[in-house]
Design an enzyme around this catalytic site. Structure first.
Site, PDB file in Angstrom:
ATOM      1  N   HIS A   1       3.760 -26.560  11.510  1.00 56.53           N
ATOM      2  CA  HIS A   1       5.165 -27.006  11.549  1.00 56.53           C
ATOM      3  C   HIS A   1       5.353 -28.274  12.388  1.00 56.53           C
ATOM      4  O   HIS A   1       6.033 -29.209  11.988  1.00 56.53           O
ATOM      5  CB  HIS A   1       6.063 -25.930  12.157  1.00 56.53           C
ATOM      6  CG  HIS A   1       5.987 -24.598  11.470  1.00 56.53           C
ATOM      7  ND1 HIS A   1       5.641 -24.455  10.153  1.00 56.53           N
ATOM      8  CD2 HIS A   1       6.239 -23.336  11.927  1.00 56.53           C
ATOM      9  CE1 HIS A   1       5.673 -23.169   9.830  1.00 56.53           C
ATOM     10  NE2 HIS A   1       6.029 -22.475  10.887  1.00 56.53           N
TER      11      HIS A   1
ATOM     12  N   LYS B   1      12.572 -27.339   4.997  1.00 63.97           N
ATOM     13  CA  LYS B   1      13.816 -27.388   5.773  1.00 63.97           C
ATOM     14  C   LYS B   1      14.580 -28.664   5.442  1.00 63.97           C
ATOM     15  O   LYS B   1      14.036 -29.765   5.523  1.00 63.97           O
ATOM     16  CB  LYS B   1      13.521 -27.329   7.275  1.00 63.97           C
ATOM     17  CG  LYS B   1      13.143 -25.921   7.740  1.00 63.97           C
ATOM     18  CD  LYS B   1      13.206 -25.801   9.237  1.00 63.97           C
ATOM     19  CE  LYS B   1      12.599 -24.505   9.705  1.00 63.97           C
ATOM     20  NZ  LYS B   1      13.557 -23.460   9.989  1.00 63.97           N
TER      21      LYS B   1
ATOM     22  N   ARG C   1       0.805  -1.225   0.000  1.00 62.00           N
ATOM     23  CA  ARG C   1       0.000   0.000   0.000  1.00 62.00           C
ATOM     24  C   ARG C   1       0.837   1.275   0.000  1.00 62.00           C
ATOM     25  O   ARG C   1       0.541   2.216  -0.689  1.00 62.00           O
ATOM     26  CB  ARG C   1      -0.831   0.026   1.280  1.00 62.00           C
ATOM     27  CG  ARG C   1      -2.160  -0.580   1.115  1.00 62.00           C
ATOM     28  CD  ARG C   1      -3.092   0.104   2.095  1.00 62.00           C
ATOM     29  NE  ARG C   1      -4.188  -0.782   2.374  1.00 62.00           N
ATOM     30  CZ  ARG C   1      -4.574  -1.150   3.587  1.00 62.00           C
ATOM     31  NH1 ARG C   1      -3.953  -0.696   4.645  1.00 62.00           N
ATOM     32  NH2 ARG C   1      -5.587  -1.956   3.736  1.00 62.00           N
TER      33      ARG C   1
ATOM     34  N   ASP D   1      -0.290 -21.108  15.407  1.00 59.41           N
ATOM     35  CA  ASP D   1       0.817 -20.513  14.651  1.00 59.41           C
ATOM     36  C   ASP D   1       1.839 -21.572  14.239  1.00 59.41           C
ATOM     37  O   ASP D   1       2.314 -21.574  13.105  1.00 59.41           O
ATOM     38  CB  ASP D   1       1.495 -19.439  15.517  1.00 59.41           C
ATOM     39  CG  ASP D   1       2.638 -18.727  14.804  1.00 59.41           C
ATOM     40  OD1 ASP D   1       2.476 -18.415  13.613  1.00 59.41           O
ATOM     41  OD2 ASP D   1       3.686 -18.484  15.433  1.00 59.41           O
TER      42      ASP D   1
ATOM     43  N   LYS E   1       0.819 -20.696   5.314  1.00 56.48           N
ATOM     44  CA  LYS E   1       0.084 -21.198   6.473  1.00 56.48           C
ATOM     45  C   LYS E   1      -0.149 -20.022   7.412  1.00 56.48           C
ATOM     46  O   LYS E   1       0.607 -19.051   7.338  1.00 56.48           O
ATOM     47  CB  LYS E   1       0.846 -22.318   7.172  1.00 56.48           C
ATOM     48  CG  LYS E   1       2.198 -21.898   7.811  1.00 56.48           C
ATOM     49  CD  LYS E   1       2.103 -21.579   9.252  1.00 56.48           C
ATOM     50  CE  LYS E   1       2.838 -20.408   9.695  1.00 56.48           C
ATOM     51  NZ  LYS E   1       2.841 -19.935  10.986  1.00 56.48           N
TER      52      LYS E   1
ATOM     53  N   HIS F   1       6.821 -23.511   5.639  1.00 63.13           N
ATOM     54  CA  HIS F   1       8.257 -23.501   5.336  1.00 63.13           C
ATOM     55  C   HIS F   1       9.030 -24.613   6.038  1.00 63.13           C
ATOM     56  O   HIS F   1      10.132 -24.948   5.639  1.00 63.13           O
ATOM     57  CB  HIS F   1       8.865 -22.115   5.580  1.00 63.13           C
ATOM     58  CG  HIS F   1       9.138 -21.790   7.018  1.00 63.13           C
ATOM     59  ND1 HIS F   1       8.173 -21.365   7.877  1.00 63.13           N
ATOM     60  CD2 HIS F   1      10.278 -21.816   7.731  1.00 63.13           C
ATOM     61  CE1 HIS F   1       8.711 -21.149   9.070  1.00 63.13           C
ATOM     62  NE2 HIS F   1       9.991 -21.409   9.020  1.00 63.13           N
TER      63      HIS F   1
ATOM     64  N   LYS G   1       7.151 -19.051  22.941  1.00 60.64           N
ATOM     65  CA  LYS G   1       8.021 -17.876  22.761  1.00 60.64           C
ATOM     66  C   LYS G   1       8.550 -17.447  24.123  1.00 60.64           C
ATOM     67  O   LYS G   1       7.966 -17.765  25.159  1.00 60.64           O
ATOM     68  CB  LYS G   1       7.225 -16.733  22.134  1.00 60.64           C
ATOM     69  CG  LYS G   1       6.577 -17.134  20.811  1.00 60.64           C
ATOM     70  CD  LYS G   1       6.897 -16.159  19.715  1.00 60.64           C
ATOM     71  CE  LYS G   1       6.278 -16.572  18.412  1.00 60.64           C
ATOM     72  NZ  LYS G   1       7.225 -16.980  17.382  1.00 60.64           N
TER      73      LYS G   1
ATOM     74  N   GLU H   1      11.529 -20.897  21.451  1.00 55.59           N
ATOM     75  CA  GLU H   1      12.200 -19.685  20.960  1.00 55.59           C
ATOM     76  C   GLU H   1      12.466 -18.794  22.161  1.00 55.59           C
ATOM     77  O   GLU H   1      11.609 -18.673  23.037  1.00 55.59           O
ATOM     78  CB  GLU H   1      11.301 -18.950  19.961  1.00 55.59           C
ATOM     79  CG  GLU H   1      11.090 -19.743  18.682  1.00 55.59           C
ATOM     80  CD  GLU H   1      10.085 -19.113  17.719  1.00 55.59           C
ATOM     81  OE1 GLU H   1      10.274 -19.215  16.504  1.00 55.59           O
ATOM     82  OE2 GLU H   1       9.096 -18.520  18.207  1.00 55.59           O
TER      83      GLU H   1
END
Ligand code: BG6
Length: 472
Positions: free
Chosen positions: A237, A179, A44, A232, A145, A175, A322, A213
């Site tokens: 994954h 891997k 945008r 998520d 995803k 993704h 996380k 993470e």
């Protein structure tokens, strides 16, 4: 490699910044983009082409755990020369009029890094502008995803997609499937004959999958607060990881055969809503674009079983989060202790087969060894296959690079089909429905205590990812 035009809807998105642009740089450096390949970035904000180049430079030099190598000026310049920027609204016909002028190839990949709410406008306009089918070349669509946010919405989106594109044009991207470390699990299991006979209920005590993470959600609050950890990374994954580690050998190494085996695992997974724990890190509600009373999970841990005879009664524990103690993604296959250890000194340390997705990438086998000396003292050690070369120095191709190459080749093996995505949601939905107020946990911890109890009840404990192997 065919030349093509890559159209990135959402060039200023987090996905484009973290994954797609760095992957394109690597491909440019390796000479994998045909000379006439061009890239159109759409967003945008108003930006001149020079500003776009500046932006790409910033993105490439940004802190990125997956892309840490030096940026060469001549490669950067070559990449920038391929880019054209289009500012415009997705819903506006002028955007597509301008886009048509930039389509310099008969082959096109549309990569969507936008909010899913915009998909229908994009598809509608592509069709209206005769850009959803091609008679002379190929047109392909890559979408990210999560596909939908539950089973009904995934079905609706799959229905929408096939209303505009044929299944062979659609590349549903996760993704993790790109891997190298994940793909290698299949080779390790099926190209070596010695381990496969051990991968079953007779020898395995349980399986653990961890994706931790040590960082928070950063600037992604707008997206993340609507999704949470389970949807998520758990819906996608981690289920890919589980299916690669447990699927039966595919009849052939083809997209169809692999998909068939993968889906059998997902469909046989047992959702256990009484065995899931949700957590949220302290301070999450103060993050940018997060609701002040948000109950979104930044951590989850669950227990499940695969309902097949091979893994009957083998518990599988999965966790992700996380702001945890460290960043590590791995699958641990924990073997049973034999009933009669020869000597009491041998202890009861189990053997563990670890597929380390990242960091210290490798496949290692935890074994007990004798400490050299006059006594029989046991020391756990690792027999290891390591990638050995620093992944940040490009040796291991980036997943986006691999998946883009696959999409260019029309190869679907490491993409999801509609059935797989829907099976993943069918497993996740009853678990997500259980999310109430998540338990708080401290940044730098291993998540809420409730997650430990999930295993303690079964007389087990979480394995802390070891950094003692495959160090570079
Ligand atoms: C993304 C999630 O799909 O995967 C992120 O949206 C997560 O929240 C990321 O951090 C993990 O991917 P990787 O490759 O860094 O392990």
């Amino acid at each position: 490699m065919d030349s093509f035009t890559l159209v990135i809807f959402g060039i200023t998105s987090n996905l484009a910044q973290k994954y797609m642009i760095p992957a394109l740089y690597d491909m440019e450096e390796k000479g994998m983009l045909a000379i006439d390949t061009n890239i159109v970035g759409i967003a945008r904000r108003q930006m001149a082409n020079e500003d776009l180049h500046k932006y790409i430079g910033q993105v490439l030099n940004m802190e990125n755990i997956h892309h840490r190598h030096a940026i060469k000026e001549e490669v950067f310049n070559r990449l920038c020369d391929r880019f054209e920027y289009l500012s415009g609204e997705i819903e506006d016909q002028t955007t597509y009029d301008n886009l048509k002028k930039e389509l310099k190839n008969k082959n096109i990949i549309f990569y969507l890094a936008t909010y899913p709410e915009l998909y229908s406008y994009i598809f509608e306009h592509l069709q209206k502008n005769n850009l959803s089918k091609s008679r002379t070349g190929w047109i392909r669509l890559m979408i990210e995803k999560p596909i939908g946010h539950d089973l009904p919405s995934a079905k609706a989106l799959n229905g929408l997609l096939t209303g505009y594109f044929t299944e062979d044009q659609i590349f549903r991207l996760d993704h993790y499937l790109g891997k190298e470390t994940l793909q290698n699990i299949l080779t390790f299991r099926f190209a070596n004959d010695i381990f496969e006979p051990l991968i079953n209920k007779n020898f395995i005590d349980h399986i653990q999958i961890t994706a931790s993470e040590d960082f928070g959600i950063g600037k992604r609050g707008g997206y993340y607060d609507q999704v949470g950890a389970l949807k998520d990374v758990g819906q996608n994954h981690q289920l890919q990881m589980l299916s690669f580690a447990t699927m039966d050998a595919p009849a052939k190494f083809t997209s169809l055969s692999i998909a068939k085996e993968k889906i059998k695992i997902i469909k046989n997974l047992q959702p256990l809503p009484d065995h899931i724990v949700f957590g949220q890190y302290e301070g999450y509600q103060q993050e940018e674009n997060v609701l002040p009373d948000s109950s979104t999970d930044t951590f989850y841990a669950l227990k499940t079983f695969i309902k097949n005879s091979r893994f009957e009664n083998v518990p599988i524990y999965i966790r992700a989060g996380k702001k945890l103690n460290q960043t590590a993604t791995e699958i641990s296959i924990v073997f049973k202790n034999p009933p009669n250890r020869l000597h009491v000194n041998f202890g009861d340390e189990p053997n563990v087969l670890i597929y380390r997705i990242q960091p210290n990438e490798g496949i290692v086998f935890k074994i007990s060894t004798k400490l050299p000396g006059y006594e029989t003292k046991i020391k756990p050690e690792y027999m290891q296959y390591c990638y050995r070369i620093d992944p940040h120095k490009h040796y291991i191709p980036d997943p986006y690079e691999k998946l883009l190459v696959d999409a260019m080749r029309g190869e679907h093996t490491f993409f999801n089909d509609a059935e797989a995505v829907e099976a993943q949601w069918a497993f996740i939905d009853p678990l997500a429905a259980r999310r109430g107020k998540p338990a708080q946990y401290k940044a730098g911890s291993w998540g809420p205590k409730e997650a430990d109890r999930l295993l303690e009840k079964d007389g087990r404990k979480w394995l802390e990812p070891s950094m003692d192997f495959c160090r570079i």
